[in-house]
Design a protein around this motif. Structure first.
Motif, PDB file in Angstrom:
ATOM      1  N   THR A  72      29.650  18.035   6.931  1.00 31.74           N
ATOM      2  CA  THR A  72      28.213  18.207   6.726  1.00 31.74           C
ATOM      3  C   THR A  72      27.420  17.955   8.008  1.00 31.74           C
ATOM      4  O   THR A  72      26.198  18.049   8.014  1.00 31.74           O
ATOM      5  CB  THR A  72      27.698  17.251   5.641  1.00 31.74           C
ATOM      6  N   VAL A 109      24.172  23.792  10.997  1.00 33.59           N
ATOM      7  CA  VAL A 109      25.424  23.387  10.358  1.00 33.59           C
ATOM      8  C   VAL A 109      25.929  24.486   9.427  1.00 33.59           C
ATOM      9  O   VAL A 109      27.136  24.788   9.387  1.00 33.59           O
ATOM     10  CB  VAL A 109      25.247  22.061   9.592  1.00 33.59           C
ATOM     11  N   ASP A 110      25.013  25.113   8.700  1.00 31.81           N
ATOM     12  CA  ASP A 110      25.413  26.176   7.784  1.00 31.81           C
ATOM     13  C   ASP A 110      25.990  27.366   8.549  1.00 31.81           C
ATOM     14  O   ASP A 110      26.977  27.980   8.114  1.00 31.81           O
ATOM     15  CB  ASP A 110      24.219  26.632   6.947  1.00 31.81           C
ATOM     16  N   SER A 115      20.505  19.865  12.003  1.00 31.42           N
ATOM     17  CA  SER A 115      19.848  21.008  11.366  1.00 31.42           C
ATOM     18  C   SER A 115      20.734  21.630  10.295  1.00 31.42           C
ATOM     19  O   SER A 115      21.875  22.022  10.562  1.00 31.42           O
ATOM     20  CB  SER A 115      19.520  22.061  12.433  1.00 31.42           C
ATOM     21  N   ARG A 116      20.206  21.755   9.087  1.00 35.66           N
ATOM     22  CA  ARG A 116      20.969  22.371   8.001  1.00 35.66           C
ATOM     23  C   ARG A 116      21.296  23.819   8.317  1.00 35.66           C
ATOM     24  O   ARG A 116      22.377  24.311   7.981  1.00 35.66           O
ATOM     25  CB  ARG A 116      20.187  22.277   6.691  1.00 35.66           C
ATOM     26  N   GLU A 117      20.349  24.500   8.984  1.00 33.69           N
ATOM     27  CA  GLU A 117      20.575  25.901   9.328  1.00 33.69           C
ATOM     28  C   GLU A 117      21.709  26.052  10.343  1.00 33.69           C
ATOM     29  O   GLU A 117      22.560  26.941  10.225  1.00 33.69           O
ATOM     30  CB  GLU A 117      19.288  26.524   9.881  1.00 33.69           C
TER      31      GLU A 117
END
Length: 253
Positions: A95, A77-78, A73-75
């Motif tokens: 990443t 990981v961010d 999930s980009r959210e």
């Protein structure tokens, strides 16, 4: 996942909670329906392992599940990237993250408990999926922020060697028996996400009764010494990752 975006103030609040209490909590990370699906995955996994300890490492090992989705999930990981940047002062180039589904039950589950260690990653997050309701629950146990982030892999390796031996393990177990107040003990609840400084905190889980089940999804972010040439040479010479520090990078929490 009920969480999508986090404000700078929310990220700072999480960092402050970890610094002051040893950990932070994101309640209700998994919805009731998601938790039910994941508990069914745990039941199948444990049954296939003969109702004993089992750990599934990596996203592909849990393909088709919410754990697979969260691991990429980009959210998520961010969020981890911002927390790590907030505490180290440096942005991480990672990443993705390392993840494991860890199921403690049976005699194997007891063998894999009460092993104190440091992680190789700055941030460790744990999502409990199944926890015993009484008796030996396998609570998370730690001495928070016991070491700084080391400037070299060699110094980090020395820290681990000083802990990864029978004398140090015996000392720490005795210390907990005699001075439990010196430790932070966390009674985790299924569906909540727990965050702490895995690299800096000496931690383990307490035992689980052989007829009980403790299952956790463990996510790690930002391997401090991942680019170390010494670490690379050790991996090649040993034929495996030294970072499998009795297990948290094959997790022990």
């Amino acid at each position: 996942m009920p969480y999508s975006t986090f404000s700078d103030a929310q990220v700072l609040s999480l960092i402050k909670a970890i610094d002051s209490d040893g950990y932070a909590v994101l309640p209700g990370w998994a919805s009731p329906s998601q938790l039910k699906d994941l508990q069914a995955l745990v039941s199948r996994t444990v049954a296939e392992a003969g109702n004993d300890y089992v750990a599934l490492s990596g996203r592909q090992a849990v393909a088709g599940s919410h754990l697979h989705d969260w691991g990429g999930s980009r959210e998520f990981v961010d969020l981890c990237r911002r927390i790590v940047a907030g505490v180290t002062g440096e942005p991480s180039a990672d990443t993705g993250m390392t993840q494991t589904l860890r199921c403690l039950t049976g005699n194997g589950g007891r063998r894999e408990s009460l092993i104190f260690h440091y992680d190789s990653f700055v941030l460790t997050t744990i999502l409990p999926l199944c926890m015993p309701e009484s008796g030996e629950r396998g609570d998370l146990l730690m001495i928070p922020s016991r070491r700084p982030i080391r400037g070299s892999y060699a110094r980090n390796l020395l820290d681990k060697v000083l802990v990864d031996n029978k004398w140090a393990q015996r000392y720490l177990k005795n210390k907990f028996s005699n001075e439990s107040d010196a430790f932070t003990r966390i009674s985790m609840q299924p569906g909540h996400m727990y965050l702490f400084w895995g690299y800096r905190s000496l931690h383990t889980n307490l035992p689980v009764a052989e007829d009980a089940l403790r299952a956790t999804a463990v996510f790690h972010y930002h391997n401090v010494h991942g680019s170390s040439s010494l670490a690379s040479r050790l991996r090649k010479s040993l034929g495996t990752l030294e970072e499998q520090e009795m297990g948290e990078d094959v997790p022990q929490t």
